[in-house]
Design a protein around this motif. Structure first.
Motif, PDB file in Angstrom:
ATOM      1  N   ALA A  56       0.826  -1.206   0.000  1.00  0.00           N
ATOM      2  CA  ALA A  56       0.000   0.000   0.000  1.00  0.00           C
ATOM      3  C   ALA A  56       0.862   1.258   0.000  1.00  0.00           C
ATOM      4  N   MET A  57       1.952   1.240   0.747  1.00  0.00           N
ATOM      5  CA  MET A  57       2.848   2.393   0.776  1.00  0.00           C
ATOM      6  C   MET A  57       3.518   2.602  -0.576  1.00  0.00           C
ATOM      7  N   HIS A  58       3.868   1.523  -1.237  1.00  0.00           N
ATOM      8  CA  HIS A  58       4.441   1.638  -2.589  1.00  0.00           C
ATOM      9  C   HIS A  58       3.409   2.208  -3.553  1.00  0.00           C
ATOM     10  N   ARG A  59       2.202   1.703  -3.486  1.00  0.00           N
ATOM     11  CA  ARG A  59       1.116   2.188  -4.341  1.00  0.00           C
ATOM     12  C   ARG A  59       0.896   3.689  -4.167  1.00  0.00           C
ATOM     13  N   ASP A  60       0.991   4.167  -2.931  1.00  0.00           N
ATOM     14  CA  ASP A  60       0.694   5.570  -2.643  1.00  0.00           C
ATOM     15  C   ASP A  60       1.919   6.481  -2.719  1.00  0.00           C
ATOM     16  N   GLY A  61       3.057   5.945  -3.144  1.00  0.00           N
ATOM     17  CA  GLY A  61       4.213   6.794  -3.403  1.00  0.00           C
ATOM     18  C   GLY A  61       5.157   7.028  -2.250  1.00  0.00           C
ATOM     19  N   TRP A  62       4.999   6.280  -1.147  1.00  0.00           N
ATOM     20  CA  TRP A  62       5.840   6.552   0.018  1.00  0.00           C
ATOM     21  C   TRP A  62       7.280   6.075  -0.153  1.00  0.00           C
ATOM     22  N   PHE A  63       7.486   5.009  -0.909  1.00  0.00           N
ATOM     23  CA  PHE A  63       8.869   4.589  -1.161  1.00  0.00           C
ATOM     24  C   PHE A  63       9.613   5.704  -1.894  1.00  0.00           C
ATOM     25  N   ALA A  64       8.973   6.297  -2.887  1.00  0.00           N
ATOM     26  CA  ALA A  64       9.588   7.396  -3.631  1.00  0.00           C
ATOM     27  C   ALA A  64       9.811   8.608  -2.719  1.00  0.00           C
ATOM     28  N   TRP A  65       8.867   8.854  -1.814  1.00  0.00           N
ATOM     29  CA  TRP A  65       8.974   9.984  -0.897  1.00  0.00           C
ATOM     30  C   TRP A  65      10.224   9.872  -0.023  1.00  0.00           C
ATOM     31  N   PHE A  66      10.394   8.720   0.590  1.00  0.00           N
ATOM     32  CA  PHE A  66      11.541   8.542   1.480  1.00  0.00           C
ATOM     33  C   PHE A  66      12.852   8.445   0.698  1.00  0.00           C
ATOM     34  N   ALA A  67      12.800   7.855  -0.495  1.00  0.00           N
ATOM     35  CA  ALA A  67      14.002   7.794  -1.332  1.00  0.00           C
ATOM     36  C   ALA A  67      14.457   9.195  -1.721  1.00  0.00           C
ATOM     37  N   GLN A  68      13.506  10.067  -2.013  1.00  0.00           N
ATOM     38  CA  GLN A  68      13.846  11.433  -2.416  1.00  0.00           C
ATOM     39  C   GLN A  68      14.481  12.210  -1.261  1.00  0.00           C
ATOM     40  N   ILE A  69      13.949  12.044  -0.051  1.00  0.00           N
ATOM     41  CA  ILE A  69      14.523  12.738   1.106  1.00  0.00           C
ATOM     42  C   ILE A  69      15.958  12.266   1.338  1.00  0.00           C
ATOM     43  N   GLY A 148       8.993  -7.708  -8.893  1.00  0.00           N
ATOM     44  CA  GLY A 148       8.351  -7.099 -10.043  1.00  0.00           C
ATOM     45  C   GLY A 148       7.929  -5.652  -9.863  1.00  0.00           C
ATOM     46  N   TRP A 149       8.343  -5.016  -8.776  1.00  0.00           N
ATOM     47  CA  TRP A 149       7.932  -3.627  -8.552  1.00  0.00           C
ATOM     48  C   TRP A 149       8.600  -2.682  -9.546  1.00  0.00           C
ATOM     49  N   ASN A 150       7.851  -1.663  -9.917  1.00  0.00           N
ATOM     50  CA  ASN A 150       8.411  -0.554 -10.690  1.00  0.00           C
ATOM     51  C   ASN A 150       8.578   0.626  -9.745  1.00  0.00           C
ATOM     52  N   MET A 151       9.783   1.155  -9.671  1.00  0.00           N
ATOM     53  CA  MET A 151      10.068   2.284  -8.804  1.00  0.00           C
ATOM     54  C   MET A 151       9.989   3.574  -9.613  1.00  0.00           C
ATOM     55  N   THR A 152       9.525   4.642  -8.987  1.00  0.00           N
ATOM     56  CA  THR A 152       9.302   5.897  -9.712  1.00  0.00           C
ATOM     57  C   THR A 152      10.324   6.981  -9.408  1.00  0.00           C
ATOM     58  N   TYR A 153      11.192   6.741  -8.416  1.00  0.00           N
ATOM     59  CA  TYR A 153      12.231   7.728  -8.088  1.00  0.00           C
ATOM     60  C   TYR A 153      13.600   7.097  -8.274  1.00  0.00           C
ATOM     61  N   PRO A 154      14.548   7.832  -8.909  1.00  0.00           N
ATOM     62  CA  PRO A 154      14.420   9.188  -9.458  1.00  0.00           C
ATOM     63  C   PRO A 154      13.739   9.227 -10.817  1.00  0.00           C
ATOM     64  N   HIS A 157      11.907   2.777 -13.158  1.00  0.00           N
ATOM     65  CA  HIS A 157      12.836   1.674 -13.377  1.00  0.00           C
ATOM     66  C   HIS A 157      12.368   0.482 -12.563  1.00  0.00           C
ATOM     67  N   CYS A 158      12.805  -0.695 -12.960  1.00  0.00           N
ATOM     68  CA  CYS A 158      12.441  -1.874 -12.181  1.00  0.00           C
ATOM     69  C   CYS A 158      13.229  -1.868 -10.887  1.00  0.00           C
ATOM     70  N   PHE A 159      12.632  -2.379  -9.820  1.00  0.00           N
ATOM     71  CA  PHE A 159      13.325  -2.516  -8.550  1.00  0.00           C
ATOM     72  C   PHE A 159      14.457  -3.520  -8.735  1.00  0.00           C
ATOM     73  N   ASN A 218      14.413   2.954  -1.670  1.00  0.00           N
ATOM     74  CA  ASN A 218      13.584   2.197  -2.613  1.00  0.00           C
ATOM     75  C   ASN A 218      13.547   0.717  -2.241  1.00  0.00           C
ATOM     76  N   ASP A 219      14.613   0.240  -1.618  1.00  0.00           N
ATOM     77  CA  ASP A 219      14.696  -1.155  -1.187  1.00  0.00           C
ATOM     78  C   ASP A 219      14.337  -1.215   0.293  1.00  0.00           C
ATOM     79  N   TRP A 220      13.315  -2.006   0.633  1.00  0.00           N
ATOM     80  CA  TRP A 220      12.897  -2.083   2.041  1.00  0.00           C
ATOM     81  C   TRP A 220      13.993  -2.642   2.937  1.00  0.00           C
ATOM     82  N   ILE A 221      14.987  -3.305   2.358  1.00  0.00           N
ATOM     83  CA  ILE A 221      16.130  -3.736   3.157  1.00  0.00           C
ATOM     84  C   ILE A 221      16.772  -2.531   3.841  1.00  0.00           C
ATOM     85  N   PHE A 222      16.672  -1.356   3.231  1.00  0.00           N
ATOM     86  CA  PHE A 222      17.194  -0.143   3.865  1.00  0.00           C
ATOM     87  C   PHE A 222      16.614   0.003   5.269  1.00  0.00           C
ATOM     88  N   MET A 223      15.307  -0.163   5.408  1.00  0.00           N
ATOM     89  CA  MET A 223      14.666   0.013   6.709  1.00  0.00           C
ATOM     90  C   MET A 223      15.080  -1.082   7.683  1.00  0.00           C
TER      91      MET A 223
END
Length: 386
Positions: A56-69, A148-154, A157-159, A218-223
């Motif tokens: 759900a967080m990926h769908r709503d753009g939160w991965f991109a949000w935290f990656a950008q910060i 199979g996720w597609n990441m939007t930041y930057p 691209h495929c995850f 972008n990679d949840w392993i970061f968290m």
């Protein structure tokens, strides 16, 4: 994007009383505290809930949000006093957003030292959990919770992950070395350098792909990884360093407790002590208590190392009552114990040092310390049970 920042009390437990009063603490004590588990200790239902929240967080753009910060502030939150405070606050922010989707979400950590000998074979990196190496020319990840996720930041691209050493990750850092870092780190600067330029850096570098980039969230392993780094900081803090923050800020000024955390513009003092303010979490292996004592590992060290090696590399353990009462262990006795010698950890290539603007002298010094440690332990006949 849904801005959901509700605080829910699920998974909380009663906060144990702290036996040490700190004059520096101005935050209110948490009325309850939740426990961050090691990922492989999660139940099937907890993991199902976690995967649902992450999707759900990926769908709503939160991965991109935290990656950008993280990308925007990268140069200020690494190689400076901001490293530990920023990432503690950052992981808390992630967890806060996740709890807006389901109040039972708790951010787990990955104790990578458990898998340090052969990281690529870790159960964490299987399809049942976070998945493994990427495939094809773009190293797109095809298994695990981000398959199979597609990441939007930057940009779109495929995850991806691109393991070093042709997918056969070289050894990381042993639990013994991390324990030694915690015990020998007499200043924040020393401790930070040793963590940031060993376990922290090698996981990012070795896993490659998105995790290797400045936009690594972008990679949840970061968290998972940075929750573990925060856990190690907490272990060090509990060894009489609760309020130790002397270090150089990114602008080369002296850091104090009133220095603001990068991006958040909140005093560093607000994140220093777990159990106060917004830091209402603890770790399963290291609950809030006045002193850190990794009893299982420390008892192994006491009963496996000659006194001179123990006192050199584990000065806190060497002062424990059990160490004073233990007979001196000779290398031949230690070598007869079960376990395996500690392997030498992987090293960073010089081009990585340059691209990450690291000081080569510092990096070389830290890596030499790690090699000297392994040599000393192996010469002493030590066998790691891990």
């Amino acid at each position: 994007m849904r801005l959901i920042f509700s605080f829910l009390a699920a998974a909380a437990i009663a906060l144990p009383a702290l036996s040490v009063a700190n004059a520096q603490q101005t935050q209110p004590a948490c009325s309850s505290i939740y426990t961050r588990p090691e990922i492989l200790s999660m139940s099937a239902s907890q993991w199902t809930l976690t995967k649902s929240v992450l999707s759900a967080m990926h769908r709503d753009g939160w991965f991109a949000w935290f990656a950008q910060i993280h990308d925007s502030w990268f140069g200020k939150i690494h190689s400076s006093s901001q490293f530990f405070p920023f990432h503690r606050r950052f992981i808390y922010d992630w967890e806060r957003v996740a709890r807006g989707y389901n109040g039972a979400y708790v951010q787990p950590y990955w104790d990578e030292t458990r898998d340090y000998r052969t990281p690529a074979l870790s159960q964490v990196l299987t399809s049942s959990w976070v998945g493994g190496n990427g495939q094809g020319s773009n190293f797109c990840v095809q298994d695990g919770n981000q398959a199979g996720w597609n990441m939007t930041y930057p940009s779109d691209h495929c995850f991806s992950r691109n393991f070093t050493n042709n997918g056969n990750l070289a050894p990381w850092y042993s639990p013994e070395y991390l324990q030694s870092i915690i015990e020998r780190g007499d200043s924040m600067t020393t401790f930070r350098f040793h963590v940031e330029l060993t376990l922290h850096g090698v996981v990012h570098f070795n896993m490659g792909g998105d995790l290797f980039q400045n936009y690594s969230p972008n990679d949840w392993i970061f968290m998972l990884h940075h929750a573990n780094i925060d856990r190690l900081w907490w272990q060090w803090q509990m060894n009489n360093h609760m309020w130790t923050i002397e270090d150089r800020n990114f602008d080369n000024t002296t850091t104090t407790l009133s220095t603001n955390i990068a991006y958040y513009n909140e005093p560093i003092s607000t994140v220093m002590q777990l159990g106060y303010g917004s830091m209402c979490h603890q770790y399963a292996s290291d609950p809030i208590r006045p002193q850190a004592h990794n009893s299982t590992l420390q008892n192994t060290l006491i009963n496996s190392l000659p006194n001179d090696v123990l006192s050199t590399w584990f000065p806190i353990t060497a002062k424990l009552p059990a160490a004073a009462a233990a007979p001196n262990i000779t290398p031949d006795i230690a070598a007869s114990r079960p376990g395996k010698p500690i392997p030498y950890p992987t090293q960073f290539p010089q081009d990585w040092v340059k691209t990450r603007s690291r000081d080569p002298t510092t990096v070389n010094s830290i890596e030499k310390d790690a090699r000297d440690f392994v040599t000393a332990m192996n010469n002493a006949g030590y066998k790691s049970p891990g």
